[in-house]
Design an enzyme around this catalytic site. Structure first.
Site, PDB file in Angstrom:
ATOM      1  N   LYS A  87       0.861  -1.191   0.000  1.00 30.40           N
ATOM      2  CA  LYS A  87       0.000   0.000   0.000  1.00 30.40           C
ATOM      3  C   LYS A  87       0.896   1.240   0.000  1.00 30.40           C
ATOM      4  CE  LYS A  87      -4.307   1.245   2.372  1.00 30.40           C
ATOM      5  NZ  LYS A  87      -5.036   1.052   3.632  1.00 30.40           N
TER       6      LYS A  87
HETATM    7  O1  G3P Z   1      -7.678   2.118   5.335  1.00 38.44           O
HETATM    8  C1  G3P Z   1      -7.906   3.433   4.999  1.00 38.44           C
HETATM    9  C2  G3P Z   1      -9.263   4.003   5.309  1.00 38.44           C
HETATM   10  O2  G3P Z   1     -10.236   3.036   5.156  1.00 38.44           O
HETATM   11  C3  G3P Z   1      -9.371   4.778   6.588  1.00 38.44           C
HETATM   12  O3  G3P Z   1     -10.677   5.008   7.001  1.00 38.44           O
HETATM   13  O4  G3P Z   1     -12.270   5.689   8.775  1.00 38.44           O
HETATM   14  O5  G3P Z   1      -9.846   6.332   8.987  1.00 38.44           O
HETATM   15  O6  G3P Z   1     -11.291   7.425   7.291  1.00 38.44           O
HETATM   16  P1  G3P Z   1     -11.047   6.178   8.064  1.00 38.44           P
END
Ligand code: G3P
Length: 218
Positions: A87
């Protein structure tokens, strides 16, 4: 549509995998820290534990921001298991790294994508997955699902192979919206995935079926 779980919590990963519907896992440095996993060796060992549970693609994020550092990290990460996907953040050096790794046949996930232009570059560089963060766009009054729809249209215009992996999922309607638009993958915490199961009429109906069975078989 593939279902990935967006967590580094092994119990949640096992629970989703046991449901039989899990195709992969995404993690990031914040999710690792949330589970208290710190230090390079512990982090690499945790990725191995995740890969031992789930045979599908597992995204492991680099923390370098320069090309050489990203490639060095990527080479270490792919040694953990064959299902590791590297990633990489959507920055200039990241695009170079994605191109380099994709030319070598290494799977990549371009993360922190918030615009169609970024998604176009990720696909041009050969990313296996592109991760638009829809919840974080909604948080600032931009329509996250609209971004997924626009990327879908652009990728279909040119038959790019890059898979749209909708990330930053906050609730069930994000998952359903992504399915309606045609995202290739949704990565979600466990709660919205389990939320899809629920309907009050299902519970009421089941209660009645079981009560009627009991009456007839008393
Ligand atoms: O993995 C990356 C992403 O899904 C993060 O989500 O909830 O931290 O905006 P969030």
């Amino acid at each position: 549509m593939k279902f990935f779980i967006d967590t580094a919590n092994l119990n949640d990963i096992k629970e989703a995998y046991d449901l039989g519907i899990l195709d992969g896992v995404t993690t990031n440095p914040s999710l690792m820290a949330k589970e208290g996993i710190t230090g390079k060796e512990n982090i690499l060992a945790h990725y191995k534990s995740i890969c031992d549970i789930v045979p599908g693609d597992v995204s492991a994020e680099v923390i370098s921001t320069d090309f050489e550092g990203m490639i060095k990290e990527a080479e270490e990460l792919v040694k953990i298991a064959p299902n590791i996907v590297v990633k990489i953040p959507m920055i200039k050096e990241g695009i170079k790294a994605i191109k380099y790794l994709s030319d070598k046949g290494i799977k990549t996930n371009c993360t922190l994508v918030f615009s169609t232009g970024q998604a176009l570059l990720a696909a041009k560089a050969g990313a296996t997955y592109v991760s638009p963060f829809i919840g974080r766009l909604d948080d600032i009054s931009e329509d996250g699902l609209e971004l997924i729809a626009k990327i879908r249209q652009i990728y279909d215009n040119y038959t790019f192979d890059t898979q749209i992996l909708a990330a930053s999922i906050r609730h069930t309607m994000h998952i359903i919206g992504c399915a309606e638009i045609g995202a290739d993958v949704v990565t979600s915490p466990l709660k919205p995935i389990l939320g899809l199961l629920k309907h009050p009429l299902t519970d009421i109906g089941l209660e009645k079926f079981l009560a009627d069975y009991k009456k007839g078989n008393a």
